[in-house]
Write an enzyme that holds these catalytic residues in place. Structure first.
Site, PDB file in Angstrom:
ATOM      1  N   ASP A 154      -3.406   4.723  -5.614  1.00  0.00           N
ATOM      2  CA  ASP A 154      -3.509   6.088  -5.090  1.00  0.00           C
ATOM      3  C   ASP A 154      -2.538   7.032  -5.788  1.00  0.00           C
ATOM      4  O   ASP A 154      -1.498   7.428  -5.243  1.00  0.00           O
ATOM      5  CB  ASP A 154      -3.240   6.089  -3.588  1.00  0.00           C
ATOM      6  CG  ASP A 154      -4.311   5.323  -2.823  1.00  0.00           C
ATOM      7  OD1 ASP A 154      -5.386   5.088  -3.396  1.00  0.00           O
ATOM      8  OD2 ASP A 154      -4.076   4.968  -1.659  1.00  0.00           O
ATOM      9  N   HIS A 198     -12.067   9.368  -9.367  1.00  0.00           N
ATOM     10  CA  HIS A 198     -12.066   9.069  -7.932  1.00  0.00           C
ATOM     11  C   HIS A 198     -11.155  10.061  -7.236  1.00  0.00           C
ATOM     12  O   HIS A 198     -10.142  10.492  -7.806  1.00  0.00           O
ATOM     13  CB  HIS A 198     -11.575   7.635  -7.711  1.00  0.00           C
ATOM     14  CG  HIS A 198     -11.516   7.227  -6.264  1.00  0.00           C
ATOM     15  ND1 HIS A 198     -12.605   7.315  -5.423  1.00  0.00           N
ATOM     16  CD2 HIS A 198     -10.495   6.710  -5.510  1.00  0.00           C
ATOM     17  CE1 HIS A 198     -12.272   6.872  -4.222  1.00  0.00           C
ATOM     18  NE2 HIS A 198     -10.994   6.506  -4.253  1.00  0.00           N
ATOM     19  N   ASP A 253     -10.522  -3.284  -1.802  1.00  0.00           N
ATOM     20  CA  ASP A 253      -9.379  -2.380  -1.633  1.00  0.00           C
ATOM     21  C   ASP A 253      -8.527  -2.874  -0.459  1.00  0.00           C
ATOM     22  O   ASP A 253      -8.910  -3.803   0.256  1.00  0.00           O
ATOM     23  CB  ASP A 253      -9.915  -0.980  -1.375  1.00  0.00           C
ATOM     24  CG  ASP A 253      -8.891   0.120  -1.608  1.00  0.00           C
ATOM     25  OD1 ASP A 253      -7.765  -0.196  -2.042  1.00  0.00           O
ATOM     26  OD2 ASP A 253      -9.216   1.293  -1.359  1.00  0.00           O
ATOM     27  N   ARG A 299      -7.474  -3.802  -5.858  1.00  0.00           N
ATOM     28  CA  ARG A 299      -6.210  -3.056  -5.926  1.00  0.00           C
ATOM     29  C   ARG A 299      -5.017  -4.006  -5.966  1.00  0.00           C
ATOM     30  O   ARG A 299      -4.040  -3.767  -6.650  1.00  0.00           O
ATOM     31  CB  ARG A 299      -6.081  -2.088  -4.745  1.00  0.00           C
ATOM     32  CG  ARG A 299      -4.923  -1.116  -4.920  1.00  0.00           C
ATOM     33  CD  ARG A 299      -4.927  -0.028  -3.885  1.00  0.00           C
ATOM     34  NE  ARG A 299      -4.565  -0.515  -2.561  1.00  0.00           N
ATOM     35  CZ  ARG A 299      -4.460   0.273  -1.494  1.00  0.00           C
ATOM     36  NH1 ARG A 299      -4.720   1.570  -1.599  1.00  0.00           N
ATOM     37  NH2 ARG A 299      -4.127  -0.230  -0.330  1.00  0.00           N
ATOM     38  N   ASP A 334       0.861  -1.182   0.000  1.00  0.00           N
ATOM     39  CA  ASP A 334       0.000   0.000   0.000  1.00  0.00           C
ATOM     40  C   ASP A 334       0.898   1.233   0.000  1.00  0.00           C
ATOM     41  O   ASP A 334       1.440   1.618   1.033  1.00  0.00           O
ATOM     42  CB  ASP A 334      -0.882  -0.058   1.254  1.00  0.00           C
ATOM     43  CG  ASP A 334      -1.843   1.110   1.367  1.00  0.00           C
ATOM     44  OD1 ASP A 334      -1.736   2.056   0.564  1.00  0.00           O
ATOM     45  OD2 ASP A 334      -2.711   1.080   2.255  1.00  0.00           O
ATOM     46  N   ASP A 366     -17.339   4.618  -0.853  1.00  0.00           N
ATOM     47  CA  ASP A 366     -16.099   4.254  -0.164  1.00  0.00           C
ATOM     48  C   ASP A 366     -16.412   3.869   1.291  1.00  0.00           C
ATOM     49  O   ASP A 366     -17.573   3.697   1.674  1.00  0.00           O
ATOM     50  CB  ASP A 366     -15.127   5.432  -0.268  1.00  0.00           C
ATOM     51  CG  ASP A 366     -13.679   4.995  -0.305  1.00  0.00           C
ATOM     52  OD1 ASP A 366     -13.332   4.072   0.455  1.00  0.00           O
ATOM     53  OD2 ASP A 366     -12.885   5.575  -1.073  1.00  0.00           O
TER      54      ASP A 366
END
Length: 903
Positions: free
Chosen positions: A570, A628, A494, A554, A234, A381
């Protein structure tokens, strides 16, 4: 999603998060040890151990320290598998991510001939390829039509750390039994078990693949640089032009040569590093019999890739091509394809962290309708849940989810909700209670339930390596369990790397324990794969296998394409991330994952209006198309800007919808052939070597070239037209251009560099409605781009109901269009049914035909709708740009016709 909470937890800046909280190779014990292996490791084949069978051979490998098992298996369709594992005396079983394969045991193919000599064993396959096992030193060479194309262990770097009993440590084994990273200890109870070897791509001027990295499309030389890392992490606002690991990992490389391209799949789910070395082929190995005529060894380019994985075994699949289409088909046979997605998934998706309540959702929905902007999906979300407990809705802000979903579905739109793998530790939360009771949670090194910090605070993690846990997870999507949902709700997985805010490198501890006795280090890169695959199966099952699911993930691995689309995570609202998205998506497409996209505008930050417009224009021609943004950014719904900005965004989105018949057809054809939808130039123009590493332009299918504006305040857009003896047509002006060569066009606000390739036919909606459902039976325009010779073009269209699995029972139509010069005075346009098993009879008709490059000066045109009765057609012909337009031909897509054009 990464959130600002993480930044607080780590007490660092956003920039520091990327650089200081993730390892380099020097900080990874096994990577450092493997990289230090620079002299031959001395492995050789034990001569009397060779055992030849119908599909390959088995043998032992030995050096002064270790004995290993070698298996070489020939598979169907010019593919060879090479496995190297510990021998029967191994202290522990090694993990193999066989779930990534379509079949856990791919179909083998009998060899045509095997010949064993004193120093080599040769295998001749039934498709004319050769595998040569050299005994001393150990090496495996692969030949296509007597030309060497690849080798394993050519540089003699095979290094295999076997399991052993813990004894007195030596300096050489520093980090072998335990390692500490930022005060977090990895206990390594079984010691180190890393593996590594080199793979050579002989003749390759470029190698592509091993996503995901924010890097150039053509992989760089890492000899004096950091290796590429494959370890799902991440990473917020990731750096561009960096080999550091990101959210997903596909350990697949392809080396490109004009005549003989080769792919290599390294099937290993542990942390992996890859070094790339461009060089030239070794003179000692390349004798005249394996070189092209008049080619000297030093002139033969070569790329060496060296893989190191922390655990697992060496399991390599070599796909021998030789042509690009062969490579993609062979990879698809191993790891699968994306099944035909529901049509709505190809439309525009609007998301934000977070739409705050049902009133907000309703207003955003109405805003798209009021402003005449197409939309198919709204996303929710993490804040839509009841205190970050997934499979729930907030009792105040989303008190009546059924009404919200009904409002969307009545206007042919869908809702997507987020469901992450971390589970809130709360004895009152039914998901946690059931998972704990059934022992479906990951354990820590001491056999207690593994706990980490994520969005809910204290969190536990589903053990997706447990097949019973996967089935239980799938069951949670049933309508009577995920209350408030319907068939019009689809899912976003996610944080499934998995993300653990207080874990090493923001992920799970490597000594955590999974089903089957495996450590997390063994299975890390396949964790998210199992989550999204289980989600997909749950969505499919909830409708009795009648409605096609859509799942976005993701995290991903080889084979993820079978059950998920992915996006690049991201990203940041700047021009660098817009540019970086293109090579990232091309790499994913090359590695077999076609349903990919990047968040339009960037997830974090506030893009200026020019950047936002350019990102929409790029996104409109990428497979997954979503806007997004982070909760700390300004709202970005398309109508919140200056009128010319809104107009440009609307135009980009409508352009996307106009091409959906083409997109849908390409996804169908991908499912049949494995060819990606978003394509690198080398796939279509292998003869044009200078275009191979192009990563600012791309092809959509074989017919459409795209080059968005990527520079701030650009006045001109320069476009390279690839191929040899090709002709290209500017989509807007119809002007023809030969290739290879470059063109410059003015970069106006609405400019998207778009060229139609000569020899292709593209179906496009004549008028765009606001959802894919409303567009489903709209008339189309056929755009025919005549080839350079002026005598041919073809194209296809695929149709079905857009949402169900009825196409598997024959409820589909797949038709082909052909433009052809019959003789000097007659050209014809025909359509034919390409698959008689398809019984779908559509009312979609062709209301216009545009012919680009019509240099035959037509005198009259008529159409045959049956064998006997021609009907005259009205047309216009522009002699200046050689464009012919036929209005209202009265032809249906799924019924045969022939149009005669007399000149």
């Amino acid at each position: 999603m990464w959130r600002l909470l993480v930044v607080c937890l780590l007490l660092g800046t956003l920039e520091a998060v990327d650089r200081q909280n993730f390892k380099t190779c020097d900080q990874s014990g096994f990577c450092k040890r493997h990289r230090a292996v620079t002299s031959p490791t001395g492995y050789e084949v034990v001569q009397d151990s060779i055992n030849i069978n119908d599909t390959g051979l088995y043998a032992l490998l030995k050096n002064k320290d270790t004995t290993l098992k070698l298996t070489i298996v020939t598979l169907q369709d010019s593919t060879v598998r090479v496995l190297i594992d510990e021998n029967e005396a191994a202290l522990r079983k090694r993990y193999q991510p066989l779930e990534a394969l379509v079949e856990r045991e791919p179909k083998q193919q009998k060899v045509k001939k095997t010949k064993e000599e004193a120093s080599v064993t040769k295998i001749l396959t039934t498709d004319g390829n050769r595998v040569v096992l050299q005994h001393k030193p150990f090496r495996v060479d692969f030949y296509v039509k007597d030309k060497i194309v690849s080798s394993i262990n050519a540089k003699e770097t095979l290094h295999f750390e076997v399991f052993k009993k813990k004894v007195l440590l030596t300096d050489r084994e520093k980090g072998f039994w335990e390692e500490t990273w930022k005060d977090i200890k990895d206990t390594k109870p079984h010691g180190s078990s890393s593996v590594g070897v080199d793979i050579a791509f002989v003749g390759a001027k470029h190698v592509f693949g091993i996503p995901e990295h924010a890097e150039s499309y053509s992989l760089r030389d890492t000899k004096a640089y950091e290796p590429y890392r494959l370890y799902n992490l991440d990473v917020f606002e990731y750096e561009t032009n960096s080999p550091m690991a990101l959210y997903g990992s596909i350990p697949y490389l392809v080396g490109v040569h004009q005549k003989r391209s080769v792919g290599a799949l390294w099937l290993n789910a542990a942390e992996t590093w890859v070094d790339i070395e461009p060089t030239t082929a070794d003179k000692g190995r390349l004798t005249k019999e394996v070189l092209d005529a008049d080619t000297k060894p030093r002139q033969v380019p070569q790329h060496n890739a060296r893989f190191y994985s922390e655990s697992g075994l060496i399991d390599i699949f070599i796909t021998l091509g030789p042509q690009p289409n062969d490579i993609f088909r062979q990879l698809a046979a191993l790891t699968g394809v994306t099944p035909l997605p529901p049509a709505f998934a190809l439309g525009y998706h609007q998301s934000r962290w977070n739409y705050k309540d049902q009133k907000d959702v309703k207003e955003v929905h109405e805003g798209f309708v009021k402003n005449d902007i197409p939309l198919d999906v709204l996303w929710l979300d993490i804040e839509h849940t009841d205190t970050k407990a997934y499979f729930t809705f907030d009792k105040d802000n989303f008190a009546k989810p059924e009404e919200m979903i009904k409002d969307l579905s009545e206007q042919n739109r869908k809702l997507i909700t987020i469901v992450d793998p971390h589970i809130k530790k709360d004895s009152k939360y039914y998901i946690y209670k059931e998972a704990k009771k059934n022992k479906y949670l990951v354990k820590d090194a001491k056999d207690a339930i593994y706990e980490g910090n994520c969005w809910p605070g204290d969190s536990t993690y589903i053990d997706f390596l447990n097949p019973n846990a996967r089935k239980w997870w799938s069951d949670q999507f049933a309508f009577d369990k995920y209350k408030g949902t319907s068939k019009d709700v689809h899912i976003w997985n996610d944080m499934n790397e998995p993300s653990v805010f207080n874990g090493p490198e923001i992920t799970m501890h490597k000594d955590a324990k999974h089903h089957g006795g495996f450590e997390h280090r063994d299975v890390h890169n396949v964790y998210g794969f199992h989550q999204h695959s289980s989600t997909f199966e749950g969505l499919k099952a909830r409708s009795n296998n009648e409605v096609r699911p859509f799942v976005l993930s993701r995290s991903f691995f080889a084979g993820s394409q079978r059950t998920a689309a992915v996006w690049t995570g991201d990203n940041k609202a700047d021009w660098a991330h817009l540019k970086q998205s293109i090579p990232m998506l091309l790499s994913l497409s090359t590695a077999g994952l076609p349903f990919v996209g990047a968040d339009v505008g960037g997830f974090f930050g506030n893009p200026d209006e020019e950047l936002l417009v350019r990102w929409y224009q790029a996104g409109a021609f990428q497979p997954f198309f979503r806007g997004h943004s982070h909760q700390d950014t300004k709202r970005r719904e398309p109508w919140l800007f200056a009128s010319n900005t809104t107009d440009a965004i609307r135009n980009a989105i409508k352009t996307r919808y106009a091409f959906i018949p083409y997109w849908y057809t390409l996804f169908y054809e991908h499912a049949k052939t494995g060819k990606p939808v978003m394509r690198p130039f080398w796939m279509e123009f292998i003869e044009d070597e200078p275009s191979w590493d192009e990563d600012r332009q791309w092809m959509v299918g074989n017919g459409l070239l795209v080059k968005p504006v990527l520079e701030e305040k650009a006045k001109e857009l320069s476009i390279y037209l690839p191929g040899k003896r090709q002709v290209w047509y500017d989509w807007e002006t119809h002007k023809a251009r030969p290739s290879p060569g470059a063109v410059q066009i003015p970069a106006e606000l609405n400019t998207i560099g778009l060229y139609h390739r000569g020899g292709t036919i593209i179906p496009k909606l004549s008028e765009v409605k606001l959802t894919t459902k409303e567009n489903h039976e709209q008339p189309i325009t056929l755009y025919i781009a005549v080839n350079q010779k002026g005598d041919f073009a073809n194209g296809t269209i695929y149709l079905d109901d857009g949402e169900s699995y009825s196409y598997e029972k024959g409820d589909y139509a797949y038709w082909g269009f052909t433009f052809k010069r019959e003789h000097d005075y007659l050209h014809t346009i025909t359509n034919k049914n390409l698959d008689k098993n398809g019984k779908f009879d559509s009312d979609v008709y062709i209301d216009k035909i545009v012919i680009r490059g019509a240099k035959f000066y037509p005198r009259n045109a008529h159409i045959f709708l049956d064998d006997f009765s021609p009907e005259d057609l009205d047309f216009e012909f522009n002699r200046e740009n050689f464009v012919m337009e036929i209005a209202n031909p009265g032809a249906f897509v799924t019924r045969e016709f022939r149009i005669d054009l007399h000149s």
